[in-house]
Design a protein around this motif. Structure first.
Motif, short mmCIF file in Angstrom:
data_model
loop_
_atom_site.label_atom_id
_atom_site.label_comp_id
_atom_site.label_asym_id
_atom_site.label_seq_id
_atom_site.Cartn_x
_atom_site.Cartn_y
_atom_site.Cartn_z
N MET A 1 -6.07 -37.31 48.44
CA MET A 1 -5.80 -36.48 47.42
C MET A 1 -7.21 -36.37 46.73
SD MET A 1 -2.27 -37.22 45.47
CE MET A 1 -2.36 -35.70 44.53
N CYS A 2 -8.17 -37.26 46.47
CA CYS A 2 -9.32 -37.32 45.78
C CYS A 2 -10.23 -36.59 46.71
CB CYS A 2 -9.94 -39.03 45.97
SG CYS A 2 -9.22 -39.76 44.26
N CYS A 3 -10.27 -36.78 48.16
CA CYS A 3 -11.33 -36.10 49.01
C CYS A 3 -10.96 -34.63 49.09
CB CYS A 3 -11.56 -36.72 50.27
SG CYS A 3 -10.06 -36.43 51.45
N THR A 4 -9.41 -34.52 49.09
CA THR A 4 -9.14 -33.02 49.01
C THR A 4 -9.49 -32.21 47.84
OG1 THR A 4 -7.49 -33.65 50.49
CG2 THR A 4 -7.24 -31.53 49.30
N VAL A 5 -9.41 -33.00 46.55
CA VAL A 5 -9.69 -32.43 45.42
C VAL A 5 -11.43 -31.89 45.37
CG1 VAL A 5 -10.19 -32.98 43.06
CG2 VAL A 5 -7.85 -33.15 44.06
N PHE A 6 -11.96 -32.90 45.82
CA PHE A 6 -13.75 -32.68 45.85
C PHE A 6 -13.89 -31.56 46.71
CE2 PHE A 6 -17.83 -33.76 47.63
CZ PHE A 6 -18.53 -33.76 46.54
N LEU A 7 -13.36 -31.54 48.07
CA LEU A 7 -13.69 -30.43 49.03
C LEU A 7 -13.17 -29.14 48.38
CD1 LEU A 7 -13.09 -32.06 52.25
CD2 LEU A 7 -15.20 -31.82 51.35
N SER A 8 -12.10 -28.94 47.91
CA SER A 8 -11.49 -28.01 47.22
C SER A 8 -12.31 -27.27 46.07
CB SER A 8 -9.94 -27.95 46.92
OG SER A 8 -9.54 -26.79 46.48
N MET A 9 -12.91 -28.10 45.52
CA MET A 9 -13.81 -27.44 44.47
C MET A 9 -14.84 -26.49 44.75
SD MET A 9 -14.70 -31.10 42.52
CE MET A 9 -15.99 -30.27 41.48
N TRP A 10 -15.10 -26.69 46.11
CA TRP A 10 -16.37 -25.87 46.86
C TRP A 10 -15.83 -25.00 47.97
CZ3 TRP A 10 -19.80 -26.66 43.15
CH2 TRP A 10 -19.70 -28.14 42.51
N LEU A 11 -14.85 -25.45 48.76
CA LEU A 11 -14.47 -24.85 49.66
C LEU A 11 -13.12 -23.91 49.15
CD1 LEU A 11 -14.80 -26.92 52.63
CD2 LEU A 11 -16.33 -25.52 51.83
N SER A 12 -12.73 -23.16 49.92
CA SER A 12 -11.23 -22.67 49.67
C SER A 12 -10.24 -23.52 49.71
CB SER A 12 -11.02 -21.06 50.53
OG SER A 12 -10.53 -21.53 51.74
N ASN A 13 -9.22 -23.37 49.01
CA ASN A 13 -7.84 -24.08 49.20
C ASN A 13 -7.34 -24.23 50.59
OD1 ASN A 13 -8.16 -24.36 46.61
ND2 ASN A 13 -6.50 -23.17 45.73
N THR A 14 -7.46 -22.97 51.24
CA THR A 14 -6.86 -22.83 52.73
C THR A 14 -7.82 -23.51 53.36
OG1 THR A 14 -6.07 -20.63 52.07
CG2 THR A 14 -6.44 -21.26 54.30
N SER A 15 -9.09 -23.60 53.42
CA SER A 15 -10.09 -24.09 54.34
C SER A 15 -9.91 -25.73 54.25
CB SER A 15 -11.32 -23.53 54.09
OG SER A 15 -12.28 -24.02 54.96
N THR A 16 -9.69 -26.08 52.94
CA THR A 16 -9.82 -27.61 52.76
C THR A 16 -8.60 -27.95 53.33
OG1 THR A 16 -11.02 -27.34 50.61
CG2 THR A 16 -9.65 -29.35 50.74
N THR A 17 -7.41 -27.45 53.08
CA THR A 17 -6.12 -28.21 53.77
C THR A 17 -5.91 -27.92 55.31
OG1 THR A 17 -5.05 -27.16 51.77
CG2 THR A 17 -3.56 -27.80 53.70
N ALA A 18 -6.58 -26.91 55.74
CA ALA A 18 -6.82 -26.96 57.27
C ALA A 18 -7.43 -27.78 57.86
CB ALA A 18 -6.98 -25.28 57.62
N MET A 19 -8.46 -28.47 57.10
CA MET A 19 -9.32 -29.53 57.61
C MET A 19 -8.98 -30.78 57.42
SD MET A 19 -11.95 -31.73 56.67
CE MET A 19 -12.03 -31.28 54.93
N VAL A 20 -8.26 -31.07 56.34
CA VAL A 20 -7.84 -32.46 55.96
C VAL A 20 -6.55 -32.81 56.73
CG1 VAL A 20 -7.09 -34.08 53.94
CG2 VAL A 20 -9.05 -32.33 53.75
N MET A 21 -5.64 -31.77 56.70
CA MET A 21 -4.16 -31.96 57.33
C MET A 21 -4.44 -32.72 58.75
SD MET A 21 -1.52 -32.28 55.67
CE MET A 21 -0.45 -32.16 57.21
N PRO A 22 -5.27 -32.29 59.74
CA PRO A 22 -5.33 -32.62 60.93
C PRO A 22 -5.76 -34.33 60.92
CG PRO A 22 -6.58 -30.72 60.98
CD PRO A 22 -5.94 -31.22 59.76
N ILE A 23 -6.69 -34.60 59.98
CA ILE A 23 -7.04 -36.06 59.81
C ILE A 23 -5.79 -36.87 59.29
CG2 ILE A 23 -8.67 -37.47 58.61
CD1 ILE A 23 -10.65 -35.04 58.39
N ALA A 24 -5.04 -36.20 58.33
CA ALA A 24 -4.01 -37.19 57.75
C ALA A 24 -2.65 -37.25 59.10
CB ALA A 24 -3.51 -36.05 56.69
#
Length: 639
Positions: A136-159
């Motif tokens: 959640m922390c890394c997603t919040v940080f990335l979503s500050m600068w990238l779009s919500n969609t882009s951030t989710t699509a990047m973090v979900m495969p790692i999870a």
């Protein structure tokens, strides 16, 4: 009778297929008597506003195409000149967005976002509670600068890679779920077990695909027909396309898994019910964290940009909304929401035994936790040592943030005070300047050997950090037009006097206190945005809420800022926004899970936003008084 019934059913099917075309034609014709019977500027503007709003909410036509309706209807009805409407479609925020997209393109091209995400998860550890909090922390940080969609699509495969390690380990040795060890396992046994894992589960959605033939889907990896990360998909004819846009990236096609395949997966894949709960908790936490992170910065989501530009256009004398003031107000909101959302998801899916799930002790770990940590470390090691382009991107990232904060901080003179002429430089100036430099600075370190350069398919030693193709792949032109359409509607409401007329109709609400008006607005937009696009919802409500605030003599920021934030809380359904659809497509959660968890997150969001606007928002924006810049706007509108 059977033939007649079959004929009727066939007719209904044809009408259902043509429902969008019927709506596109029927709505303008059914509303046409309004400007014909009452040929006033207010009635004509209301006609254009209603037609555009219905097109947006129903998505009978693409959002960007619907945003062009004011461009030809306003001149036809004599509300605005064609040149005046055209000027509304490109504003200062468009340049701000272009500069941010340049930086985002560099971050994604050089995998800086992966390095940040994996490092933060490594720090958090593999205990379920801490693992969820770390993601959640890394997603919040990335979503500050990238779009919500882009951030989710990047973090979900790692999870997903971590979750599959957890699941496969449990299936291989379900008797040892609770077994703990004092020392690491033998390397040979670990490697033997990992050989049985499907390598495709480790593939990240953000890999660079040279043969990518669909640039509009570039925020997701190309999906092989019939599968998405191991989850079966519907046939092409039955694929559901999610068209809601919650960030500032182009709309993307989200394919919803086949229900039967997902059900089978839910019934058989998870060794225990607790494993399933962990998968649900981690999956939902990522989409909620992306929404929370998007609230923090003006560029976090397109709705923030829409608010900022419409507010500054309607109240040009205000000078209170900039990157710094928005961050100061929204950052505490995000922190509180992050903690409360984590607690809510933990209690809902993992229970309330925080000592067991959040222990930071490294002495006693289950085998599965050790393997999960090993998998995360392996993914991080694949990135190799930090490269020169990543360093340059990080420097630009920090520099852009500092220049935004110090432009006009308010409590001390900013760097713009060094210039003789005031008011010429905005956040867009910084954004475009640094974005432009990324097209010039070579991606290869000067005087370095080619062996130290990460190969990207370009052998030119002077190849820049980003190319125009990198920028164009991420630039959301549809959102630019959508935002422009909102500005055009707002300009028409102002010139025609429709906003003043709407405000007068809302005078019966003058007996309500400001907090009650704000609460009603927040609840209304939160409900509507569950079914309609976030940008479209906000674009429709902003002029109405502005007129309401002026009529009730309430500081417009008291209603506009909370409504802007609450419009992002469409988190209860897969169709609420693209991040929800991406998470749902992995098959770990059901719609009932999303509704149950999302309802709590929605209440948390509204409560925290109301707390903020009635506490630290009051001195920050001077909300106790009806400001002079709003008084001047109101008097001008009445005259």
């Amino acid at each position: 009778m059977r033939l007649e019934a079959a004929a009727r059913m066939d007719l209904f099917r044809k009408l259902w297929r043509a429902r969008k075309l019927i709506l596109v034609v029927f709505i303008p014709l059914s509303l046409l008597p309004l400007p014909l019977i009452h040929p006033t500027s207010e009635a004509c503007c209301a006609y254009v506003l209603m037609v555009t709003a219905v097109y947006w909410v129903s998505e009978a036509v693409p959002l960007g195409a619907a945003a062009l309706v004011p461009a030809f209807l306003y001149p036809l009805f004599g509300v605005l000149k064609s040149s005046e409407v055209a000027a509304e479609y490109c504003k200062d925020t468009t340049l701000l967005l272009m500069g941010v997209i340049c930086l985002a393109a560099s971050i994604e091209k050089w995998n800086l976002h992966k390095r940040i995400a994996l490092r933060m998860v490594m720090i958090a550890g593999a205990k379920p509670g801490m693992l969820v909090l770390g993601f959640m922390c890394c997603t919040v940080f990335l979503s500050m600068w990238l779009s919500n969609t882009s951030t989710t699509a990047m973090v979900m495969p790692i999870a997903e890679a971590v979750l599959q390690q957890l699941i496969c380990t449990g299936l291989a040795d379900s008797q040892d779920d609770s077994e703990t060890v004092e020392a690491p396992e033998d390397d040979t046994s670990v490697s033997d077990r990992e050989e049985n894992l499907d390598k495709n589960q480790l593939e990240l959605l953000y890999r660079n695909d040279i043969n990518h033939t669909r640039p509009e889907l570039s925020t997701l990896t190309e999906v092989q027909p019939g599968e998405l990360n191991g989850v079966g998909l519907m046939p092409v004819s039955n694929q559901e396309i999610i068209r809601h846009t919650n960030g500032h990236l182009p709309q993307i096609t989200i394919e919803i898994p086949n229900v039967k395949r997902v059900k089978a997966r839910r019934d058989s894949q998870y060794p225990t019910k607790r494993d399933h709960m962990i998968c649900k908790c981690l999956s939902l936490s990522i989409t909620y964290a992306a929404t929370i992170g998007g609230l923090i910065t003006i560029t976090g989501t397109s709705t923030n940009l829409i608010f900022a530009e419409q507010f500054n256009t309607r109240y040009p004398e205000a000078k209170v909304i900039n990157f710094g003031t928005w961050f100061i107000f929204s950052f505490p909101i995000a922190i509180i929401m992050l903690i409360l959302t984590w607690l809510w998801l933990h209690c809902l899916f993992l229970g309330c035994n925080f000592k067991e799930t959040c222990s930071l002790s490294k002495k006693r770990k289950t085998k599965r936790e050790m393997l999960s940590e090993k998998r995360i470390h392996e993914e991080y090691e694949k990135l190799g040592p930090i490269s020169y382009p990543e360093v340059v991107t990080g420097v630009f990232f920090i520099l852009m943030t500092l220049l935004w904060f110090t432009r006009e901080p308010g409590f001390v003179p900013g760097w713009t005070s060094l210039f003789e002429k005031k008011g010429y430089r905005t956040d867009a100036t910084v954004s475009v300047l640094l974005g432009f430099l990324l097209f010039l600075i070579p991606a290869r370190r000067p005087f370095s050997s080619s062996s130290s350069y990460r190969h990207t398919g370009d052998d030119d030693p002077l190849a820049p950090m980003i190319t125009w193709k990198d920028f164009q792949r991420l630039m959301p032109w549809e959102i630019v037009i959508l935002v422009g359409g909102g500005y055009a509607l707002a300009a028409g409401c102002k010139v025609s006097g429709l906003s003043v007329w709407i405000g007068r109709q809302l005078e019966p609400m003058s007996g309500l206190p400001p907090w009650a008006v704000t609460l009603l607005a927040c609840l209304l937009v939160s409900a509507v945005t569950e079914f309609a696009s976030n940008p479209a919802t906000l674009t429709v409500f902003l002029p109405i809420l502005s007129a309401l605030s002026e009529t009730l003599q309430i500081n417009p920021l008291h209603t506009l800022i909370p409504s802007t934030m609450c419009v992002s809380f469409g988190v209860m359904l897969p169709v609420g926004n693209p991040p929800n659809a991406i998470v749902f497509s992995y098959g770990h959660v059901q719609i009932s899970d999303m509704v149950k968890a999302g309802f709590g997150v929605n209440l948390i969001g509204v409560a925290v936003v109301m707390l903020a606007i009635t506490t630290w928002g009051v001195p920050l924006f001077n909300l106790t008084e009806f400001p002079a810049w709003a008084v001047g706007r109101n008097v001008t509108g009445i005259l």
